[in-house]
Motif scaffolding. Structure first.
Motif, PDB file in Angstrom:
ATOM      1  N   ASP A 136      -4.261   4.074   8.246  1.00  0.00           N
ATOM      2  CA  ASP A 136      -3.897   5.477   8.100  1.00  0.00           C
ATOM      3  C   ASP A 136      -3.177   5.639   6.770  1.00  0.00           C
ATOM      4  O   ASP A 136      -2.379   4.776   6.371  1.00  0.00           O
ATOM      5  CB  ASP A 136      -2.979   5.929   9.238  1.00  0.00           C
ATOM      6  CG  ASP A 136      -3.658   5.911  10.601  1.00  0.00           C
ATOM      7  OD1 ASP A 136      -4.904   5.806  10.637  1.00  0.00           O
ATOM      8  OD2 ASP A 136      -2.946   6.003  11.615  1.00  0.00           O
ATOM      9  N   VAL A 137      -3.474   6.737   6.080  1.00  0.00           N
ATOM     10  CA  VAL A 137      -2.849   7.012   4.785  1.00  0.00           C
ATOM     11  C   VAL A 137      -2.104   8.335   4.878  1.00  0.00           C
ATOM     12  O   VAL A 137      -2.689   9.376   5.198  1.00  0.00           O
ATOM     13  CB  VAL A 137      -3.902   7.090   3.658  1.00  0.00           C
ATOM     14  CG1 VAL A 137      -3.233   7.409   2.324  1.00  0.00           C
ATOM     15  CG2 VAL A 137      -4.688   5.784   3.563  1.00  0.00           C
ATOM     16  N   ALA A 138      -0.806   8.289   4.601  1.00  0.00           N
ATOM     17  CA  ALA A 138       0.025   9.492   4.663  1.00  0.00           C
ATOM     18  C   ALA A 138       0.391   9.947   3.257  1.00  0.00           C
ATOM     19  O   ALA A 138       0.634   9.132   2.364  1.00  0.00           O
ATOM     20  CB  ALA A 138       1.294   9.218   5.475  1.00  0.00           C
TER      21      ALA A 138
ATOM     22  N   TYR B 131       5.345  13.948   6.996  1.00  0.00           N
ATOM     23  CA  TYR B 131       4.311  13.900   5.974  1.00  0.00           C
ATOM     24  C   TYR B 131       3.593  15.245   5.870  1.00  0.00           C
ATOM     25  O   TYR B 131       3.484  15.988   6.839  1.00  0.00           O
ATOM     26  CB  TYR B 131       3.305  12.806   6.306  1.00  0.00           C
ATOM     27  CG  TYR B 131       3.916  11.425   6.443  1.00  0.00           C
ATOM     28  CD1 TYR B 131       4.656  10.863   5.412  1.00  0.00           C
ATOM     29  CD2 TYR B 131       3.743  10.692   7.613  1.00  0.00           C
ATOM     30  CE1 TYR B 131       5.213   9.604   5.532  1.00  0.00           C
ATOM     31  CE2 TYR B 131       4.292   9.423   7.757  1.00  0.00           C
ATOM     32  CZ  TYR B 131       5.034   8.891   6.720  1.00  0.00           C
ATOM     33  OH  TYR B 131       5.578   7.637   6.848  1.00  0.00           O
ATOM     34  N   ASP B 132       3.054  15.509   4.697  1.00  0.00           N
ATOM     35  CA  ASP B 132       2.263  16.731   4.513  1.00  0.00           C
ATOM     36  C   ASP B 132       0.862  16.562   5.105  1.00  0.00           C
ATOM     37  O   ASP B 132       0.302  17.496   5.674  1.00  0.00           O
ATOM     38  CB  ASP B 132       2.125  17.060   3.022  1.00  0.00           C
ATOM     39  CG  ASP B 132       3.456  17.309   2.355  1.00  0.00           C
ATOM     40  OD1 ASP B 132       4.353  17.850   3.034  1.00  0.00           O
ATOM     41  OD2 ASP B 132       3.606  16.957   1.171  1.00  0.00           O
TER      42      ASP B 132
ATOM     43  N   GLY C 286       3.923   5.599  -3.448  1.00  0.00           N
ATOM     44  CA  GLY C 286       4.623   6.144  -4.603  1.00  0.00           C
ATOM     45  C   GLY C 286       3.696   6.628  -5.688  1.00  0.00           C
ATOM     46  O   GLY C 286       4.117   7.378  -6.573  1.00  0.00           O
ATOM     47  N   ARG C 287       2.440   6.204  -5.650  1.00  0.00           N
ATOM     48  CA  ARG C 287       1.467   6.674  -6.639  1.00  0.00           C
ATOM     49  C   ARG C 287       1.026   8.102  -6.329  1.00  0.00           C
ATOM     50  O   ARG C 287       1.117   8.573  -5.186  1.00  0.00           O
ATOM     51  CB  ARG C 287       0.225   5.769  -6.633  1.00  0.00           C
ATOM     52  CG  ARG C 287       0.456   4.361  -7.133  1.00  0.00           C
ATOM     53  CD  ARG C 287       0.607   4.323  -8.661  1.00  0.00           C
ATOM     54  NE  ARG C 287       0.642   2.952  -9.154  1.00  0.00           N
ATOM     55  CZ  ARG C 287      -0.421   2.269  -9.571  1.00  0.00           C
ATOM     56  NH1 ARG C 287      -1.623   2.819  -9.522  1.00  0.00           N
ATOM     57  NH2 ARG C 287      -0.289   1.035 -10.012  1.00  0.00           N
ATOM     58  N   ALA C 288       0.496   8.774  -7.345  1.00  0.00           N
ATOM     59  CA  ALA C 288      -0.111  10.087  -7.116  1.00  0.00           C
ATOM     60  C   ALA C 288      -1.199   9.945  -6.062  1.00  0.00           C
ATOM     61  O   ALA C 288      -1.962   8.970  -6.063  1.00  0.00           O
ATOM     62  CB  ALA C 288      -0.689  10.623  -8.418  1.00  0.00           C
TER      63      ALA C 288
ATOM     64  N   ALA D 235       2.542   8.264   0.581  1.00  0.00           N
ATOM     65  CA  ALA D 235       3.837   8.006   1.211  1.00  0.00           C
ATOM     66  C   ALA D 235       3.817   6.781   2.117  1.00  0.00           C
ATOM     67  O   ALA D 235       4.851   6.141   2.325  1.00  0.00           O
ATOM     68  CB  ALA D 235       4.277   9.231   2.014  1.00  0.00           C
ATOM     69  N   ALA D 236       2.634   6.453   2.669  1.00  0.00           N
ATOM     70  CA  ALA D 236       2.541   5.291   3.554  1.00  0.00           C
ATOM     71  C   ALA D 236       1.080   4.921   3.747  1.00  0.00           C
ATOM     72  O   ALA D 236       0.208   5.795   3.778  1.00  0.00           O
ATOM     73  CB  ALA D 236       3.186   5.575   4.911  1.00  0.00           C
TER      74      ALA D 236
END
Length: 428
Positions: free
Chosen positions: A28-30, A7-8, A372-374, A37-38
């Motif tokens: 957690d948000v990736a 992940y970035d 998958g969203r922005a 992404a997750a």
């Protein structure tokens, strides 16, 4: 360092609230490639190139401000810098309400929407002149200044950024021309198949000849029959004549029926907000659906923001205009106001995420942290204590909870909340 497939960015340990996904808890948000992404209960820090600890903070879908004024320079003192109102205030999408018209939309697109880091949309003005300084030039807002065909064509040709139509139902216009302009705005809205956002509450003042037989307390009842499902009634808590509360201090009886048939209510905070009237409307069951900050150059103190060169001398006087309000406020401050009035946090989050996304017809791209969203994400500090909030009547209330922006991501790019117009907390 994470491998190329990692992940970035990882936002770790925050309270993720995403009504669209049904998530409310520590997650957690990736982010990768500018997209979500997750979203998981635990993601290894080693899986990301950069990790930001957001423990104790709220992690929300990118906030949507439904009422901005960001057509800088073209709309005189009204227009603020879009990124100052937007990403630098923790807000990823700003909807300009009536700044551009069918005549000035190309300039709005090229010089405001395209260069901005913020996602800038608009509700197109029903008037050919758009959102110029109408309180100085009210005659520009007559029926002769509306072209139904041209405005409809413009709206239909630019639906990527035009998400609605803006009209004004206020005593100054009614006293001059009656309901004609509102009828024309409603026709544009119907032809373009877009929601109509209607300003209620005095705006341009009265003509010298007086009210010409018009009664501000009849405006709401006359305008509502023109409207369709999904249209928006703005400024429910205004103290100005022609709002939701009549001169007798009573809530208009037609409101609940209007809401029941699908009309929506937007707070439109700005210079049209009274805690006194808000308590009255909420007690009667009128709960706003969306929340716009309604900041502009007349109600927001912008540091080092003199009148632009060439501005007529009489326009330099900031003390004697009809829109004076709080020196500083923000969308998150407006969220704090709603919570102080008794609305729960989960509902207030909907007012700035899923509800405006639906109002804009953009549920498939805005208002969600779905994978998958922005990666439009707003991260807020949830501060507890005792704080003083005040409205445009200088009425003060005590808040035990204050939401303040920390930073946001727009398409995965980070922007710190460093806007000079953000309010400072005043401890009680």
């Amino acid at each position: 360092m994470a491998e190329a497939s990692g992940y970035d960015l990882l936002l770790k340990g925050g309270r993720v609230m995403c009504p669209a996904s049904g998530i409310d808890g520590v997650r957690d948000v990736a982010v990768k490639g500018g997209k979500v992404a997750a979203v998981e209960e635990a993601i290894l820090p080693s899986a990301a190139r950069e990790v930001i600890d957001v423990t104790g903070k709220l992690v929300l879908p990118g906030l949507i401000d439904t009422h901005g004024h960001v057509y800088q320079y073209v709309t005189g003192r009204f227009g603020l810098d879009p990124d100052m109102v937007g990403v630098r205030s923790g807000v990823t999408t700003v909807v300009d309400q009536g700044g551009p018209s069918c005549m000035t939309l190309p300039g709005f697109r090229k010089f405001i929407a395209e260069p901005a880091k913020t996602n800038v949309l608009c509700f197109l003005s029903a008037y050919l002149v758009g959102g110029l300084e109408g309180h100085f030039y009210p005659n520009l807002y007559s029926p002769d200044g509306v072209d139904i065909e041209a405005t409809t064509r413009s709206a239909l040709a630019n639906k990527d950024i035009v998400r609605g139509i803006k009209g004004h139902a206020e005593i100054g216009g009614f006293a001059r021309w009656g309901i004609k302009v509102m009828e024309m705005a409603a026709e544009i809205s119907r032809r373009a198949d877009l929601p109509l956002y209607v300003h209620f509450g005095q705006l341009w003042g009265l003509p010298e000849s007086g009210k010409n037989g018009e009664d501000a307390d009849t405006i709401l009842e006359r305008v509502i029959p023109l409207l369709k499902e999904g249209d928006v009634l703005a400024h429910p808590f205004t103290r100005h004549p022609g709002g939701f509360v009549n001169a007798k201090g009573e809530l208009h009886h037609v409101l609940q029926a209007a809401i029941d048939r699908g009309l929506k209510v937007d707070v439109g905070h700005g210079s049209h907000f009274s805690y006194r009237l808000a308590k009255m409307a909420l007690a009667a069951g009128v709960v706003p659906h969306t929340l716009g900050a309604d900041m502009h150059g007349y109600n927001t103190q912008v540091p080092e923001n003199p009148a632009p060169a060439g501005t007529p001398e009489e326009h330099h006087d900031d003390e004697n205009h009809p829109f004076k309000g709080q020196a500083r406020f923000s969308l998150t401050q407006a969220m704090s106001s709603m919570m102080t009035l008794g609305l729960p946090l989960d509902y207030v989050v909907k007012m700035v995420t899923t509800h405006p996304a639906k109002m804009l017809g953009m549920e498939d791209s805005l208002g969600s942290l779905a994978v998958g969203r922005a990666a439009d994400v707003s991260v807020l500090n949830d501060v507890r204590g005792r704080f003083v909030l005040r409205d445009n009547e200088d009425h003060r209330v005590l808040a035990e909870r204050l939401l303040q922006p920390a930073f946001c991501l727009r398409n995965g790019e980070r922007f710190d909340a460093d806007s000079p117009i953000l309010p400072q907390a005043i401890a009680a």
